[in-house]
Scaffold this motif. Structure first.
Motif, PDB file in Angstrom:
ATOM      1  N   ALA A  33      18.337 -23.706 -30.554  1.00  0.00           N
ATOM      2  CA  ALA A  33      18.386 -25.094 -31.010  1.00  0.00           C
ATOM      3  C   ALA A  33      18.072 -25.225 -32.494  1.00  0.00           C
ATOM      4  O   ALA A  33      18.532 -26.154 -33.150  1.00  0.00           O
ATOM      5  N   ARG A  34      17.271 -24.273 -33.008  1.00  0.00           N
ATOM      6  CA  ARG A  34      16.844 -24.386 -34.409  1.00  0.00           C
ATOM      7  C   ARG A  34      16.829 -22.996 -35.044  1.00  0.00           C
ATOM      8  O   ARG A  34      15.782 -22.373 -35.200  1.00  0.00           O
ATOM      9  N   PRO A  35      18.001 -22.495 -35.421  1.00  0.00           N
ATOM     10  CA  PRO A  35      18.109 -21.122 -35.907  1.00  0.00           C
ATOM     11  C   PRO A  35      17.571 -20.899 -37.317  1.00  0.00           C
ATOM     12  O   PRO A  35      17.576 -19.769 -37.792  1.00  0.00           O
ATOM     13  N   ASP A  36      17.080 -21.952 -37.965  1.00  0.00           N
ATOM     14  CA  ASP A  36      16.560 -21.802 -39.322  1.00  0.00           C
ATOM     15  C   ASP A  36      15.043 -21.625 -39.354  1.00  0.00           C
ATOM     16  O   ASP A  36      14.417 -21.750 -40.412  1.00  0.00           O
ATOM     17  N   ASP A  37      14.436 -21.303 -38.209  1.00  0.00           N
ATOM     18  CA  ASP A  37      12.980 -21.160 -38.107  1.00  0.00           C
ATOM     19  C   ASP A  37      12.598 -19.696 -38.340  1.00  0.00           C
ATOM     20  O   ASP A  37      12.620 -18.873 -37.419  1.00  0.00           O
ATOM     21  N   GLY A  38      12.256 -19.369 -39.582  1.00  0.00           N
ATOM     22  CA  GLY A  38      11.938 -17.991 -39.934  1.00  0.00           C
ATOM     23  C   GLY A  38      10.748 -17.430 -39.173  1.00  0.00           C
ATOM     24  O   GLY A  38      10.747 -16.260 -38.767  1.00  0.00           O
ATOM     25  N   ASP A  39       9.712 -18.245 -38.956  1.00  0.00           N
ATOM     26  CA  ASP A  39       8.530 -17.768 -38.245  1.00  0.00           C
ATOM     27  C   ASP A  39       8.866 -17.354 -36.813  1.00  0.00           C
ATOM     28  O   ASP A  39       8.305 -16.382 -36.288  1.00  0.00           O
ATOM     29  N   SER A  40       9.779 -18.089 -36.179  1.00  0.00           N
ATOM     30  CA  SER A  40      10.157 -17.733 -34.815  1.00  0.00           C
ATOM     31  C   SER A  40      10.990 -16.450 -34.785  1.00  0.00           C
ATOM     32  O   SER A  40      10.878 -15.651 -33.849  1.00  0.00           O
ATOM     33  N   TRP A  41      11.822 -16.237 -35.801  1.00  0.00           N
ATOM     34  CA  TRP A  41      12.555 -14.969 -35.874  1.00  0.00           C
ATOM     35  C   TRP A  41      11.576 -13.797 -36.008  1.00  0.00           C
ATOM     36  O   TRP A  41      11.754 -12.746 -35.389  1.00  0.00           O
ATOM     37  N   VAL A  42      10.520 -13.996 -36.791  1.00  0.00           N
ATOM     38  CA  VAL A  42       9.517 -12.930 -36.939  1.00  0.00           C
ATOM     39  C   VAL A  42       8.809 -12.673 -35.613  1.00  0.00           C
ATOM     40  O   VAL A  42       8.633 -11.513 -35.203  1.00  0.00           O
ATOM     41  N   ALA A  43       8.405 -13.731 -34.932  1.00  0.00           N
ATOM     42  CA  ALA A  43       7.716 -13.557 -33.647  1.00  0.00           C
ATOM     43  C   ALA A  43       8.627 -12.870 -32.632  1.00  0.00           C
ATOM     44  O   ALA A  43       8.179 -11.994 -31.865  1.00  0.00           O
ATOM     45  N   LEU A  44       9.904 -13.254 -32.617  1.00  0.00           N
ATOM     46  CA  LEU A  44      10.850 -12.608 -31.709  1.00  0.00           C
ATOM     47  C   LEU A  44      11.002 -11.122 -32.073  1.00  0.00           C
ATOM     48  O   LEU A  44      11.078 -10.255 -31.188  1.00  0.00           O
ATOM     49  N   GLY A  45      11.020 -10.834 -33.360  1.00  0.00           N
ATOM     50  CA  GLY A  45      11.120  -9.445 -33.795  1.00  0.00           C
ATOM     51  C   GLY A  45       9.901  -8.635 -33.402  1.00  0.00           C
ATOM     52  O   GLY A  45      10.018  -7.472 -32.985  1.00  0.00           O
ATOM     53  N   ARG A  46       8.730  -9.230 -33.511  1.00  0.00           N
ATOM     54  CA  ARG A  46       7.515  -8.510 -33.096  1.00  0.00           C
ATOM     55  C   ARG A  46       7.533  -8.237 -31.603  1.00  0.00           C
ATOM     56  O   ARG A  46       7.110  -7.157 -31.149  1.00  0.00           O
ATOM     57  N   ALA A  47       8.001  -9.213 -30.834  1.00  0.00           N
ATOM     58  CA  ALA A  47       8.109  -8.999 -29.384  1.00  0.00           C
ATOM     59  C   ALA A  47       9.095  -7.870 -29.087  1.00  0.00           C
ATOM     60  O   ALA A  47       8.839  -7.020 -28.223  1.00  0.00           O
ATOM     61  N   ALA A  48      10.196  -7.840 -29.805  1.00  0.00           N
ATOM     62  CA  ALA A  48      11.178  -6.767 -29.609  1.00  0.00           C
ATOM     63  C   ALA A  48      10.584  -5.411 -29.963  1.00  0.00           C
ATOM     64  O   ALA A  48      10.818  -4.410 -29.261  1.00  0.00           O
ATOM     65  N   LEU A  49       9.811  -5.379 -31.027  1.00  0.00           N
ATOM     66  CA  LEU A  49       9.200  -4.118 -31.439  1.00  0.00           C
ATOM     67  C   LEU A  49       8.222  -3.622 -30.381  1.00  0.00           C
ATOM     68  O   LEU A  49       8.149  -2.412 -30.106  1.00  0.00           O
ATOM     69  N   ARG A  50       7.474  -4.539 -29.781  1.00  0.00           N
ATOM     70  CA  ARG A  50       6.545  -4.143 -28.706  1.00  0.00           C
ATOM     71  C   ARG A  50       7.293  -3.586 -27.507  1.00  0.00           C
ATOM     72  O   ARG A  50       6.766  -2.733 -26.784  1.00  0.00           O
ATOM     73  N   ARG A  51       8.503  -4.077 -27.294  1.00  0.00           N
ATOM     74  CA  ARG A  51       9.309  -3.568 -26.178  1.00  0.00           C
ATOM     75  C   ARG A  51      10.026  -2.274 -26.541  1.00  0.00           C
ATOM     76  O   ARG A  51      10.725  -1.695 -25.698  1.00  0.00           O
ATOM     77  N   GLY A  52       9.919  -1.843 -27.789  1.00  0.00           N
ATOM     78  CA  GLY A  52      10.564  -0.617 -28.218  1.00  0.00           C
ATOM     79  C   GLY A  52      11.981  -0.803 -28.718  1.00  0.00           C
ATOM     80  O   GLY A  52      12.713   0.175 -28.900  1.00  0.00           O
ATOM     81  N   ASP A  53      12.382  -2.042 -28.958  1.00  0.00           N
ATOM     82  CA  ASP A  53      13.744  -2.319 -29.420  1.00  0.00           C
ATOM     83  C   ASP A  53      13.726  -2.520 -30.935  1.00  0.00           C
ATOM     84  O   ASP A  53      13.745  -3.650 -31.443  1.00  0.00           O
ATOM     85  N   ALA A  54      13.698  -1.394 -31.676  1.00  0.00           N
ATOM     86  CA  ALA A  54      13.592  -1.475 -33.130  1.00  0.00           C
ATOM     87  C   ALA A  54      14.838  -2.085 -33.753  1.00  0.00           C
ATOM     88  O   ALA A  54      14.755  -2.781 -34.777  1.00  0.00           O
ATOM     89  N   ALA A  55      16.000  -1.821 -33.163  1.00  0.00           N
ATOM     90  CA  ALA A  55      17.245  -2.357 -33.729  1.00  0.00           C
ATOM     91  C   ALA A  55      17.229  -3.885 -33.720  1.00  0.00           C
ATOM     92  O   ALA A  55      17.568  -4.535 -34.721  1.00  0.00           O
ATOM     93  N   TRP A  56      16.843  -4.472 -32.593  1.00  0.00           N
ATOM     94  CA  TRP A  56      16.792  -5.933 -32.512  1.00  0.00           C
ATOM     95  C   TRP A  56      15.691  -6.484 -33.417  1.00  0.00           C
ATOM     96  O   TRP A  56      15.865  -7.505 -34.085  1.00  0.00           O
ATOM     97  N   ALA A  57      14.540  -5.789 -33.483  1.00  0.00           N
ATOM     98  CA  ALA A  57      13.465  -6.223 -34.369  1.00  0.00           C
ATOM     99  C   ALA A  57      13.932  -6.222 -35.818  1.00  0.00           C
ATOM    100  O   ALA A  57      13.615  -7.138 -36.593  1.00  0.00           O
ATOM    101  N   GLY A  58      14.711  -5.207 -36.200  1.00  0.00           N
ATOM    102  CA  GLY A  58      15.234  -5.154 -37.558  1.00  0.00           C
ATOM    103  C   GLY A  58      16.168  -6.309 -37.855  1.00  0.00           C
ATOM    104  O   GLY A  58      16.138  -6.885 -38.958  1.00  0.00           O
ATOM    105  N   ARG A  59      17.006  -6.679 -36.890  1.00  0.00           N
ATOM    106  CA  ARG A  59      17.905  -7.823 -37.089  1.00  0.00           C
ATOM    107  C   ARG A  59      17.107  -9.113 -37.255  1.00  0.00           C
ATOM    108  O   ARG A  59      17.441  -9.955 -38.098  1.00  0.00           O
ATOM    109  N   CYS A  60      16.062  -9.251 -36.457  1.00  0.00           N
ATOM    110  CA  CYS A  60      15.213 -10.446 -36.573  1.00  0.00           C
ATOM    111  C   CYS A  60      14.559 -10.518 -37.956  1.00  0.00           C
ATOM    112  O   CYS A  60      14.482 -11.598 -38.563  1.00  0.00           O
ATOM    113  N   ALA A  61      14.092  -9.371 -38.446  1.00  0.00           N
ATOM    114  CA  ALA A  61      13.479  -9.342 -39.779  1.00  0.00           C
ATOM    115  C   ALA A  61      14.488  -9.748 -40.844  1.00  0.00           C
ATOM    116  O   ALA A  61      14.162 -10.518 -41.767  1.00  0.00           O
ATOM    117  N   ARG A  62      15.704  -9.244 -40.735  1.00  0.00           N
ATOM    118  CA  ARG A  62      16.721  -9.588 -41.726  1.00  0.00           C
ATOM    119  C   ARG A  62      17.047 -11.073 -41.696  1.00  0.00           C
ATOM    120  O   ARG A  62      17.204 -11.707 -42.752  1.00  0.00           O
TER     121      ARG A  62
END
Length: 393
Positions: A33-62
């Motif tokens: 609904a709100r794709p311009d929320d940088g903080d939420s992209w970071v939180a999603l990336g951290r969650a991905a990193l905890r799950r071991g999905d570095a590729a998705w975490a990297g996309r979230c960071a970008r």
């Protein structure tokens, strides 16, 4: 928009609590609904990193850094992704940018230190396996606060745990490399509790927290040190350098002791200080006034200047100050360590309004006199580091 904001907040709370699947589901709905929320992209990336999905975490960071190129948490996430991929050089570049953007966030400082220390002195001791005792965790260690403050967090809670038959769990942090500490890593998430709500003085007296499962304690531990004073010997013993770090520390101390009989050390904190009223800077004139009075009474004094602004040495030229750079190459990643070590071994110490030098005074076993700046009196005043607040108003 309101629903998206609420979803994002819930998602970020779940991510901080370690509920990664729930966090990811909420954050993805919020970002749809709100794709311009940088903080939420970071939180999603951290969650991905905890799950071991570095590729998705990297996309979230970008995505986060496209939206806000200097976002400190986005830079930290990008650094963590690169670090996990073994690209230490690229990780360090992101961490350096995060430190410059937000020096008060400890994460970049800690990750930079650990990466460089690992190269310089090797791996830290492997974490111990959990003993089965009741758990006390400090999962924010290395993320909230920098070196002096991390020593306070660890030291206070380690003593609390031992006094109550508990076991402290810590993430990877600088103390593992410097002091050979091998506490178990944090296990499953524990209920979070702020230091003001857990009753640290009672814990230090052996009166344990309620709740069989333990707690994850959050705080900076910059209040009154008086309750910790009976445990000063244990607190100091925790922070004993080991291995190559100990060798460098001994060589540095020998180097400055060879220059005189009485070691006087001053800490002048600049760098990231002075940006707000809480972390105020005392003028060099207060330290010069104190030295002018003290110096003639000392037996062959030598002055050590601990500072992140070595150009200030010119103000103290008449005392021929010794700086860290005069005692050999710094330890990579913890270039500040020589300053802290010499402050913790000097005969007379004048601190800044900083947990860095106050913890050094706490660790000093043979301190003859300690002074600190006092804004109301506009001068240095004697103080007991074991009987009062770490930071002054």
């Amino acid at each position: 928009q309101g629903d998206a904001a609420a979803l994002a907040e819930r998602g970020r709370l779940c991510e901080r609590a370690g509920l990664v699947e729930r966090a990811a589901a909420l954050l993805q709905r919020a970002l749809a609904a709100r794709p311009d929320d940088g903080d939420s992209w970071v939180a999603l990336g951290r969650a991905a990193l905890r799950r071991g999905d570095a590729a998705w975490a990297g996309r979230c960071a970008r995505w986060a850094l496209r939206l806000a190129p200097g976002l400190p948490t986005g830079l930290l996430l990008a650094g963590a992704v690169r670090e996990g991929q073994g690209a230490d050089g690229k990780a360090l570049a992101f961490y350096d940018r995060a430190i410059a953007a937000a020096p008060g966030i400890g994460t970049g400082f800690s990750r930079r230190a650990i990466l460089l220390l690992r190269r310089a002195v090797g791996d830290a001791p492997p974490p111990r396996q959990p003993s089965g005792k009741r758990r006390l965790s400090v999962s924010t260690l290395g993320h909230a606060g920098r070196f002096g403050n991390q020593l306070l967090q660890y030291g206070c809670l380690r003593v609390c745990a031992e006094r109550n038959g508990m076991e402290l769990e810590t993430p990877e942090w600088i103390g593992r490399h410097l002091y050979g500490l091998d506490d178990p890593l944090p296990g499953p998430p524990l209920p979070s509790l702020h230091e003001e709500d857990c009753g640290v003085p009672a814990l230090l007296d052996g009166r344990t927290l309620s709740g069989a499962g333990g707690h994850d304690v959050v705080g900076y531990f910059c209040g009154d040190t008086t309750p910790l004073a009976p445990h000063r010997a244990r607190f100091r013993a925790l922070f004993t350098p080991v291995g190559a770090v100990a060798e460098r520390a001994a060589a540095a101390l020998d180097g400055v002791r060879a220059r005189g009989r009485t070691l006087v050390a001053i800490h002048l904190r600049r760098g990231d200080f002075g940006r707000n009223d809480r972390f105020w800077i005392a003028p060099e004139a207060w330290y010069l006034d104190w030295l002018a009075e003290l110096w003639p009474s000392l037996d062959q004094p030598v002055l050590y200047l601990a500072t992140d602004a070595p150009e200030l040495a010119d103000r103290f030229a008449r005392y021929r100050p010794v700086l860290a750079e005069d005692l050999g190459a710094p330890l990579p990643g913890v270039e500040f360590f020589t300053d802290h070590w010499i402050l913790s071994r000097a005969d007379h110490v004048a601190v800044s309004n900083s947990s860095f030098s106050v913890t050094a005074a706490l660790l000093n076993p043979a301190l003859r006199a300690a002074l600190r700046p006092d804004r109301e009196r506009a001068r240095l005043v004697p103080f007991d580091p074991w009987n009062g607040p770490v930071l002054l108003p």
